[in-house]
Design a protein around this motif. Structure first.
Motif, short mmCIF file in Angstrom:
data_model
loop_
_atom_site.label_atom_id
_atom_site.label_comp_id
_atom_site.label_asym_id
_atom_site.label_seq_id
_atom_site.Cartn_x
_atom_site.Cartn_y
_atom_site.Cartn_z
N GLY A 1 36.68 54.15 40.34
CA GLY A 1 35.80 53.17 40.97
C GLY A 1 34.63 53.77 41.71
N TRP B 1 38.82 43.45 46.98
CA TRP B 1 38.93 43.16 45.55
C TRP B 1 37.94 42.08 45.19
N PRO C 1 38.06 54.18 46.15
CA PRO C 1 37.63 53.22 45.12
C PRO C 1 38.49 53.37 43.87
N LEU D 1 38.76 50.78 41.11
CA LEU D 1 38.13 50.24 39.92
C LEU D 1 36.76 49.70 40.27
N ALA D 2 35.88 49.65 39.30
CA ALA D 2 34.56 49.07 39.49
C ALA D 2 34.00 48.63 38.14
N ASP D 3 33.40 47.43 38.13
CA ASP D 3 32.69 46.91 36.96
C ASP D 3 33.57 46.84 35.72
N LYS E 1 35.47 43.65 39.51
CA LYS E 1 34.13 44.18 39.75
C LYS E 1 34.16 45.25 40.83
N LEU E 2 35.17 45.11 41.70
CA LEU E 2 35.38 46.12 42.74
C LEU E 2 36.83 46.03 43.18
N ASP F 1 39.05 48.53 45.89
CA ASP F 1 39.20 49.78 46.64
C ASP F 1 40.14 49.58 47.81
#
Length: 996
Positions: A519, A609, A572, A574-576, A581-582, A584
């Motif tokens: 992330g 989240w 972080p 996961l992201a996108d 999408k976020l 952390d």
């Protein structure tokens, strides 16, 4: 990151944070601005030491910009903070009796010592009360840039005291140019005038910045007698709840002579004609007559301040210089001087056998050989309100000096930059207080003793063969005007007290990014701190010895030190990606080692989240603690006069169990109870060096919704819960007595009080201890909406609401929640003396528990013109009214036909119903419990401004524009409304700002 970009970073960061909504969410920005924001370097936000590119954290943060502060039309940063919906009951300038000029904040109504106050992210120095709580009036109002409020625990980030939340006051910096402000305001009744003037000048360049400012504030008083709701001790009762110590006096004679060594009257007391009782005497030729209740009761209320005066002067400065491209020196200095006063009615002189008299005063009486004693007998009981003094004036001069100096910079390892900081903070509060209108016990003893007239007819103390040099005989039996200035000069004194609180902190921290995760980069912050806190209270010698008619107290001095280390991680995950999408997590831990009680470790866990771009779900769990303060640890013994309803008095006696009534009788109370003629009972308070820290757990869970289909709208809803254990508190006088009665005389609290022969409380010791706890639970809702610009201008709204769902106490340490320290039940709920259930909406003396506090701010802007309309809502409350009905004042109560069930474990006490559940409380008694409704209240404040073409801004405003009166609170102390409500009347003001 390098320091070359810091100035740009700070400027844009301020712009970002200035748009933070009540939860820390920025308003929607134009596409171009959003793209620019993605290139910004990371900043630090309240609640985290890790610098980040956004201002949204796992914890809710509320922010007030400089414009928001100005729109409230107030001259104290403390008053501004008290308007926040999460704030509860605490000190402000409406506290005259019991105040000391301080203004504090109490988030979640957990007490001002459980709310941490920071200035520029640094712990601010505690007030001179030695209780650890910060006096917000020590922060220069003119220097404030914005205020951020973290509505969650943060002991892992900032250490002790951050149980209920954190208030971070950010001062102005990087100011370029000059600015002057002038303000004047007044109530529509022509009193309470406030003036404020400040001037700020600064300059900045690529490598250097400096600014300096000066501020002056003067707030004038409002007298209690000038408002209908405060001109009587209790609204609509005249002088009935006034003082039994009147200007003409209340006396009793001792025909057999008063013995000061045994503090008793030989043969018993009589009134003027040999009967039992007390008498009053005006000394103007009228015969003495029996003291009449309520006719002779004294209405002291009009002589008090309702709103206390203050005068504050401040100087503030900060500067920074880039020593190299990677190292900067920075410093902030603030100086604030506060001069304040509280005014109470004239000193009630109580001597001899008068109830409430201290040990020293019990040795003083009016001698039968005094030239001013017409009765030829010792006057063994003396109650005399010496109005000739003009009242008791308590004056404070408090100076606050705070210096924060250090270095900051960047370190480079490989291709990564790490921010570091190291510095020193020193804050000191020094108070020199003077009190006028107090009496010296040794001087009273001489002036009321034997006296005679010399050959010239001049009254002399002593006897012709043993004259007391310099002494002036005192005429307390002469009625109003009988005490001359010469007499006052001899028996009164000016008390000089000195207080000091000093805090020193050395700090160092480093933070940055370690390595990349799916992330994003893993962020961290690690820091070390060493802090010392010390304080002392040096009372006047007469006060320290107890030789005064005022509240005696002994000196206090103490100190402690601690070492701390903390680590915070931003992880972080996961992201996108779809549905994330976020995602952390944030974790942190702090280790604290105190010199006085040992060490403690506290940790936290949080998450964010974003399943979609428009929705952020967040939560946080944190451990908290509060170390005992200097005063709680080391305070010397002192007098206090709280309102206390003795469980053995004539009204409460019938409600006791048979065992409780038997114990009252065993303590010397007459059958049926005694008449408690003074609701304020002298007790002794003090510190306890064996205290341990309080412990707490805080949990929040919520979401932020910023729909892309409604531009400018942000909605945030957060649930919160705080559990407090091992609370540092006092049991309270009523609880001490009641626990002894319940134990049948064998409990530990029985050794804490004694009674006089007539049943009145003689001594009562109520020192601090770790016992019990509290749980509070509620919701915060914040809605921000900035409408698209129209032909009628720009409109924006901020609606911030706190909903208190649950408030429960454990006051005796048995681990059972639902205990009601206020002894006020929820309507229809079963309870006993301790088990009160949820106390939300139940009012106790100067202790509010509103279910809802809500603020709505509306702003309009068009060209050079603008206006604001702020609404502040307080929900209604209930308060106990049975005591007033017992005394014949049931007409003040709004619900007099209410009955409640009281569980009891003893079947012998049953006169109610059997609940049959086989556990404690099987038997229920039924008793009456009248209530009074404190109405819901809404205040409306409006203001309008014009930006003049000569670079000036002119603002006019009216607070409480609809002249809303505060609701009557029958249990409020000193006045008939709670100090958290507004003083009656419209307040109108004008502000002029000139920029250069």
């Amino acid at each position: 990151m390098t320091l070359k970009t810091t100035k740009l970073r700070d400027a844009i960061s301020f712009a970002l944070v200035g748009t933070i909504a009540g939860t820390g969410v920025a308003f929607a920005q134009e596409t171009e601005q959003q793209e620019q924001a993605t290139t910004l370097e990371r900043i630090e936000v309240t609640g985290s030491r890790i610098k980040r590119a956004d201002v949204e954290t796992s914890q809710p943060v509320f922010s007030l910009s400089r414009e928001d502060i100005a729109a409230q039309g107030l001259t104290s940063v403390g008053d501004v903070i008290q308007n926040i919906t999460a704030n509860g009951s605490t000190l402000n300038s409406t506290f005259n009796n019991g105040g000391n000029g301080e203004t504090r904040v109490s988030l979640r109504n957990l007490g001002s010592n459980r709310t941490l106050v920071l200035v520029n992210g640094r712990r601010w120095v505690g007030g001179t009360g030695l209780g650890g709580a910060v006096d917000l009036n020590t922060i220069p109002t003119a220097a404030v840039e914005r205020i951020e409020v973290l509505k969650d625990g943060a002991s892992t980030i900032y250490g002790s005291d951050a149980i209920a939340g954190v208030v971070n006051v950010i001062l102005r910096q990087n100011f370029d140019g000059a600015e002057a402000n002038a303000y004047i305001g007044q109530f529509d009744k022509g009193d309470g005038t406030r003036q404020a003037y400040d001037f700020t000048i600064g300059t900045s360049s690529d490598r250097f910045a400096a600014m300096m400012g000066f501020g002056y504030v003067k707030e004038e008083p409002v007298m209690a007698g000038d408002r209908y709701i405060s001109k009587e001790p209790l609204y609509r009762t005249g002088n009935a709840f006034g003082s039994g110590t009147s200007p003409n006096g209340r006396f009793a004679l001792c025909p057999g002579g008063y013995n000061p060594s045994t503090r008793s009257c030989t043969g018993g007391q009589t009134n003027f004609n040999g009967g039992a009782g007390t008498f009053t005497y005006d000394g103007q030729g009228s015969a003495p007559r029996p003291f009449a209740i309520p006719g002779d009761i004294y209405n002291f209320a009009p002589e008090n301040y309702l709103l206390t005066p203050q005068e504050r002067r401040s100087v503030f400065a900060n500067g920074s210089v880039d020593i190299t491209d990677d190292v900067r020196f920075k410093s902030t200095i603030t100086y604030n001087e506060r001069i304040s006063e509280q005014l109470l009615a004239a000193m009630p002189v109580t001597l001899g056998t008068a109830p409430g008299t201290g040990p020293q005063g019990q040795t003083v009486f009016i001698s039968r050989n005094s030239v001013y004693n017409p009765f030829g007998q010792d006057v063994s009981r003396v109650n005399r309100r010496v109005t000739e003094t003009g009242g008791r004036s308590f004056n404070q001069k408090v100076t606050t000096l705070a210096v924060d100096a250090g270095f900051e910079g960047t370190l480079t390892f490989g291709e990564k930059y790490y921010d570091w900081e190291a510095g020193y903070f020193r804050g000191e509060n020094q108070a020199n207080n003077t009190t006028l209108g107090l009496f010296s016990i040794p001087a009273l003893r001489e002036a009321l003793g034997p006296s005679f007239r010399d050959a010239a007819g001049v009254a002399r103390c002593g006897t012709p063969t043993n004259v007391i040099a310099g002494c002036v005989p005192l005429n307390l039996l002469g009625g109003v005007g009988g005490v001359t200035q010469e007499m006052l000069d001899y028996v009164t004194f000016v008390a000089h007290d000195e207080y000091n609180y000093t805090q020193k902190t050395y700090y160092a921290n480093i933070g940055g990014e370690l390595f990349n995760l799916p992330g994003g980069p893993l962020g961290f912050s690690f820091g070390l701190e060493h802090r010392t806190e010390s304080g002392y209270d040096s009372p006047d010698a007469l006060i320290n010895s107890g030789n005064t008619t005022g509240n005696a107290r002994t000196a206090t001095a103490g100190a402690y030190s601690l070492d701390e280390a903390y680590l915070e991680l931003a992880i972080p995950v996961l992201a996108d990606v779809p549905f994330a999408k976020l995602l952390d997590f944030s974790v942190a831990t702090r280790y604290s080692d105190y010199s006085n009680f040992g060490d403690t470790l506290n940790s936290k866990f949080g998450f964010r989240w974003k399943p979609i771009d428009d929705l952020l779900v967040r939560g946080n769990w944190t451990e908290g603690f509060r170390a005992p303060s200097i005063g709680e640890l080391f305070a010397g013994q002192a007098d206090s006069f709280p309102t206390l309803s003795d469980p053995c008095n004539v009204n409460n006696f019938p409600r006791q169990t048979p065992g409780g009534r038997a114990r009252c009788l065993a303590e010397g109370v007459p059958a049926g109870g005694y008449v408690q003629d003074n609701p304020q009972i002298r007790i002794t308070v003090g510190g306890n060096p064996n205290l341990l820290p309080e412990k707490a757990e805080s949990t929040t869970l919520g979401f932020v919704y910023s729909p892309s289909w409604i531009e400018g709208l942000d909605v945030a809803l957060d649930w919160w819960q705080i559990e407090l254990e091992d609370a540092i508190t006092t049991l309270g006088g009523t609880a001490i007595i009641q626990q002894c009665l319940d134990s049948g005389g064998t409990g530990p609290t029985c050794a804490l009080y004694t009674r006089r022969a007539d049943g009145n409380i003689n001594t009562l010791l109520n020192t601090t201890t770790n016992i019990g706890g509290q749980e509070v639970e509620g919701y915060d809702l914040t809605v921000n909406y900035r409408l698209p610009e129209t032909a009628w201008g720009k409109f924006s709204f901020t609606w911030d609401t706190t909903y208190l769902a649950r408030q429960e106490f454990d006051i005796d340490g048995d681990g059972i929640l639902g205990e009601d320290q206020l002894n006020v039940p929820a309507i229809g709920a079963p309870f006993d003396r301790n088990e009160g259930g949820n106390t939300v909406g139940e009012y106790g003396q100067n202790n509010n528990s509103w279910r809802i506090r809500s603020n709505l701010a509306t702003r309009w802007e068009m060209g050079d013109f603008g206006a604001t309309w702020n609404m502040r809502y307080f929900s209604g409350q209930d308060e106990d009214c049975q005591g007033l009905e017992d005394y014949g004042y049931g007409f003040l109560c709004t619900d007099t036909d209410r009955f409640i069930a009281i569980p009891t474990d003893n079947p012998a006490n049953r006169n109610g119903v059997w609940d049959g559940d086989g556990v404690n409380g099987d038997f229920l008694n039924i008793r009456k419990a009248s209530e009074h409704k404190i109405g819901a209240t809404t205040y409306h404040d409006i203001s309008g401004y014009w930006n003049a073409p000569w670079n000036a801004k002119i603002t006019i405003g009216i607070n409480n524009v609809f002249d809303k009166n505060p609701p009557v609170a029958l249990n409020a102390f000193a006045n008939s409304f709670d100090p958290q409500y507004e003083v009656p009347g419209r307040f109108m003001y004008l502000r002029y700002t000139q920029k250069f």
